[in-house]
Design a protein around this motif. Structure first.
Motif, PDB file in Angstrom:
ATOM      1  N   ARG A 137       4.165  -9.410  11.511  1.00  0.00           N
ATOM      2  CA  ARG A 137       4.643 -10.595  10.795  1.00  0.00           C
ATOM      3  C   ARG A 137       4.794 -10.325   9.290  1.00  0.00           C
ATOM      4  O   ARG A 137       5.365 -11.147   8.575  1.00  0.00           O
ATOM      5  CB  ARG A 137       3.693 -11.772  11.026  1.00  0.00           C
ATOM      6  CG  ARG A 137       3.732 -12.318  12.454  1.00  0.00           C
ATOM      7  CD  ARG A 137       3.097 -13.689  12.513  1.00  0.00           C
ATOM      8  NE  ARG A 137       3.192 -14.243  13.857  1.00  0.00           N
ATOM      9  CZ  ARG A 137       2.212 -14.210  14.741  1.00  0.00           C
ATOM     10  NH1 ARG A 137       1.052 -13.650  14.421  1.00  0.00           N
ATOM     11  NH2 ARG A 137       2.356 -14.740  15.936  1.00  0.00           N
ATOM     12  N   ALA A 138       4.268  -9.214   8.817  1.00  0.00           N
ATOM     13  CA  ALA A 138       4.374  -8.884   7.395  1.00  0.00           C
ATOM     14  C   ALA A 138       5.581  -7.999   7.094  1.00  0.00           C
ATOM     15  O   ALA A 138       5.746  -7.558   5.950  1.00  0.00           O
ATOM     16  CB  ALA A 138       3.098  -8.199   6.919  1.00  0.00           C
ATOM     17  N   VAL A 139       6.431  -7.740   8.085  1.00  0.00           N
ATOM     18  CA  VAL A 139       7.564  -6.836   7.880  1.00  0.00           C
ATOM     19  C   VAL A 139       8.490  -7.359   6.794  1.00  0.00           C
ATOM     20  O   VAL A 139       8.870  -6.632   5.861  1.00  0.00           O
ATOM     21  CB  VAL A 139       8.329  -6.630   9.202  1.00  0.00           C
ATOM     22  CG1 VAL A 139       9.661  -5.931   8.946  1.00  0.00           C
ATOM     23  CG2 VAL A 139       7.502  -5.805  10.175  1.00  0.00           C
ATOM     24  N   ASP A 140       8.887  -8.626   6.893  1.00  0.00           N
ATOM     25  CA  ASP A 140       9.818  -9.175   5.912  1.00  0.00           C
ATOM     26  C   ASP A 140       9.211  -9.199   4.512  1.00  0.00           C
ATOM     27  O   ASP A 140       9.912  -9.004   3.520  1.00  0.00           O
ATOM     28  CB  ASP A 140      10.246 -10.584   6.325  1.00  0.00           C
ATOM     29  CG  ASP A 140      11.133 -10.582   7.562  1.00  0.00           C
ATOM     30  OD1 ASP A 140      11.762  -9.532   7.821  1.00  0.00           O
ATOM     31  OD2 ASP A 140      11.189 -11.602   8.267  1.00  0.00           O
ATOM     32  N   ILE A 141       7.901  -9.430   4.438  1.00  0.00           N
ATOM     33  CA  ILE A 141       7.239  -9.445   3.134  1.00  0.00           C
ATOM     34  C   ILE A 141       7.271  -8.047   2.516  1.00  0.00           C
ATOM     35  O   ILE A 141       7.563  -7.880   1.326  1.00  0.00           O
ATOM     36  CB  ILE A 141       5.791  -9.948   3.270  1.00  0.00           C
ATOM     37  CG1 ILE A 141       5.778 -11.383   3.807  1.00  0.00           C
ATOM     38  CG2 ILE A 141       5.062  -9.869   1.943  1.00  0.00           C
ATOM     39  CD1 ILE A 141       4.392 -11.913   4.085  1.00  0.00           C
ATOM     40  N   SER A 142       6.998  -7.030   3.323  1.00  0.00           N
ATOM     41  CA  SER A 142       6.994  -5.660   2.789  1.00  0.00           C
ATOM     42  C   SER A 142       8.390  -5.249   2.338  1.00  0.00           C
ATOM     43  O   SER A 142       8.543  -4.558   1.318  1.00  0.00           O
ATOM     44  CB  SER A 142       6.456  -4.684   3.840  1.00  0.00           C
ATOM     45  OG  SER A 142       7.383  -4.484   4.884  1.00  0.00           O
ATOM     46  N   ARG A 143       9.405  -5.678   3.061  1.00  0.00           N
ATOM     47  CA  ARG A 143      10.773  -5.347   2.656  1.00  0.00           C
ATOM     48  C   ARG A 143      11.168  -6.087   1.385  1.00  0.00           C
ATOM     49  O   ARG A 143      11.839  -5.546   0.520  1.00  0.00           O
ATOM     50  CB  ARG A 143      11.742  -5.671   3.792  1.00  0.00           C
ATOM     51  CG  ARG A 143      11.593  -4.751   4.994  1.00  0.00           C
ATOM     52  CD  ARG A 143      12.465  -5.194   6.149  1.00  0.00           C
ATOM     53  NE  ARG A 143      12.342  -4.276   7.287  1.00  0.00           N
ATOM     54  CZ  ARG A 143      12.839  -4.515   8.490  1.00  0.00           C
ATOM     55  NH1 ARG A 143      13.517  -5.637   8.718  1.00  0.00           N
ATOM     56  NH2 ARG A 143      12.682  -3.644   9.463  1.00  0.00           N
ATOM     57  N   GLU A 144      10.742  -7.347   1.315  1.00  0.00           N
ATOM     58  CA  GLU A 144      11.062  -8.138   0.135  1.00  0.00           C
ATOM     59  C   GLU A 144      10.404  -7.546  -1.104  1.00  0.00           C
ATOM     60  O   GLU A 144      11.015  -7.492  -2.182  1.00  0.00           O
ATOM     61  CB  GLU A 144      10.579  -9.578   0.353  1.00  0.00           C
ATOM     62  CG  GLU A 144      10.831 -10.517  -0.808  1.00  0.00           C
ATOM     63  CD  GLU A 144      12.263 -11.002  -0.879  1.00  0.00           C
ATOM     64  OE1 GLU A 144      12.624 -11.574  -1.919  1.00  0.00           O
ATOM     65  OE2 GLU A 144      13.028 -10.802   0.091  1.00  0.00           O
ATOM     66  N   LEU A 145       9.172  -7.098  -0.962  1.00  0.00           N
ATOM     67  CA  LEU A 145       8.428  -6.558  -2.102  1.00  0.00           C
ATOM     68  C   LEU A 145       8.658  -5.062  -2.292  1.00  0.00           C
ATOM     69  O   LEU A 145       8.204  -4.484  -3.281  1.00  0.00           O
ATOM     70  CB  LEU A 145       6.932  -6.811  -1.912  1.00  0.00           C
ATOM     71  CG  LEU A 145       6.508  -8.284  -1.791  1.00  0.00           C
ATOM     72  CD1 LEU A 145       5.018  -8.393  -1.555  1.00  0.00           C
ATOM     73  CD2 LEU A 145       6.898  -9.048  -3.044  1.00  0.00           C
TER      74      LEU A 145
END
Length: 492
Positions: free
Chosen positions: A432-440
């Motif tokens: 669930r943290a994939v999009d967060i890691s890509r965004e950051l």
């Protein structure tokens, strides 16, 4: 390629490109009063899932057992789909298949007929009845319904055959908790229903692994085997949800492995019960301690050096078995790996998210690496999570900036905090943290539940010394792969 309309001939796959248009040209800071989840009436990007899933996970770890979901088809389909994505295995889960009539008049007929069909078609060795929001809100009298279902079975197949199939009820209204509590409730329901008598001591220990993957459970068994300790592993999914592909020898096909019903009945006679994840399994361990005096050893999760040390020391104290030389060598290899990679991990800023027990175990481990936790997000609210984090930081002598501790909040709060940090080197958490890691634009090391965008992670342990060594390598290589260090303190 942008098209105003799709050609009649269609678009070849190699030419399809979806242009993502950002909602805003750059990040817009949100109002501070709306960032904490406690200030909002809506959950944005939840860090948990529903309680019945945890109970179904538990039932699938029992030999020839089938979860029976007292609810709508979607409650079952979603979990089967989730398990198939993670474990790449079929998950046999039955459902009462609620429709409008059941929502109005109750689910008695659905349960009685459903259990009858399940028994005559599959002949399971145990049925775990898992309730859902709908059945709990309706107010279904599940105890009476199960008695009716058993009486119906006795009439059709005979009392002897009907009574050979235990039915365990696990009440799991999703509005009262998450998948973590669903597993925890299942741990108590099973021992309360099946472990009903205290007999001769069996010299074994009970292990309630919590929401660990098959590779983790195999690693726990490895530690026990090298110490010469016999154990009863409750909800053993190591072979039921990671089964070998072989020609079926019987119909219906049952995956090998799983905790046998007789083993669960014998748990009241063990030396102690180890709940490796305090939030997912403590209820079962505490029940056996109160009812039969079986000592409960609750946590810490055996992740990293200190966590595994604590587990093995407790085993040695209770059983009198020494820690074998081979395990000491495994510990030495992990310590050596920590020393070899310290120049890559020291002072790196890391954020950790997921189930509270995974966050606690990983936090202790990253502190052993010399990393600095920036934010720690436990998806399930806990009375002890904040205190446990503070104790781990104090134990490690951590003197850096105190991390943000999110106890049960959502990932919107987690992401917004990380966006304001001057530096972040790594995120450790589930898919669930994939999009967060890509965004950051920082690497993500995947651990915990759920991991659905990678293959084979359910087979890779993070517990024990060997699991710690694998996790350490994943952490270091993820940072090296993302941005090769060009300063002298971080060179290979």
């Amino acid at each position: 390629m942008q098209l105003k309309e799709i050609p009649i001939a269609g678009i070849p796959y190699d030419q399809i490109k979806i242009a993502k248009v950002p909602a805003t040209p750059e990040y817009c800071e949100r109002p501070a009063e709306l960032i904490p989840s406690t200030s909002r009436s809506v959950v944005i990007n939840p860090n948990r899932t529903c309680m019945p899933l945890g109970a179904m996970w538990a039932v699938l770890g029992v030999k020839k057992a089938v979860p029976f979901v007292q609810g709508a088809q979607g409650c079952t389909t979603y979990v089967r789909y989730t398990f198939s994505r993670i474990f790449k295995e079929p998950a046999v889960i039955a459902t009462a298949s609620f429709h409008e009539d059941a929502a109005v008049f109750g689910g008695r007929r659905n349960l009685v007929e459903g259990i009858r069909n399940l028994v005559v078609r599959y002949w399971p060795e145990l049925i775990g009845v898992v309730t859902t929001c709908s059945s709990e809100i309706i107010g279904d009298d599940m105890v009476s319904f199960i008695k009716m279902a058993r009486a119906n079975l006795r009439k059709e197949i005979g009392a002897e055959k009907a009574d050979q199939i235990p039915i365990v009820l696990v009440n799991t209204p999703s509005f009262a908790g998450s998948h973590v509590e669903g597993y925890d409730r299942a741990s108590r329901a099973f021992v309360e229903t099946l472990a009903t008598t205290r007999g001769e001591p069996n010299g074994k220990v009970n292990i309630i692994p919590g929401l660990l993957y098959p590779g983790d459970i195999r690693e726990i068994k490895h530690l026990l085997r090298h110490m010469g300790i016999e154990a009863i592993v409750l909800f053993d999914i190591s072979d039921t949800l990671d089964a070998p592909l072989e020609p079926p020898t019987s119909v219906p096909y049952w995956a090998p492995g799983g905790t046998e019903v007789e083993e669960i009945k014998d748990m009241a006679n063990s030396l102690a019960t180890f709940a490796l994840q305090p939030h997912a399994g403590q209820a079962g361990a505490r029940y056996l301690e109160r009812k039969y005096g079986v000592r409960a050893v609750v946590g810490p999760p055996p992740v990293g050096v200190q966590g595994t040390d604590a587990f093995l020391k407790a085993l040695r104290e209770i059983t009198g078995k020494p820690i074998s030389r081979s395990l000491l060598e495994e510990r030495g290899r992990l310590v050596d790996s920590l020393a070899d990679t310290l120049h890559h991990t020291m002072m790196k800023k890391v954020a950790v998210m997921g189930d509270p027990d995974i966050v606690l175990g990983v936090t202790r481990f990253v502190l052993e690496m010399g990393m600095e936790p920036v934010a720690l997000a436990g998806g399930t609210a806990s009375k002890t999570f904040v205190h446990d984090v503070e104790a781990i930081l104090a134990e490690a002598g951590y003197e850096g900036e105190p991390p943000l501790i999110i106890n049960g909040g959502d990932l919107f709060e987690f992401e917004e905090y990380l966006k304001k940090q001057p530096r972040l080197d790594l995120i450790i958490g589930n898919s669930r943290a994939v999009d967060i890691s890509r965004e950051l634009q920082v690497p993500l090391v995947r651990v915990g539940f759920p991991i659905y965008d990678r293959f084979g992670y359910q087979k890779r342990p993070i517990v024990g010394y060997r699991g710690g060594e694998m996790l350490l390598a994943e952490i270091v290589n993820s940072m090296l792969d993302y941005q090769y260090p060009d300063d002298r303190t971080q060179q290979l």
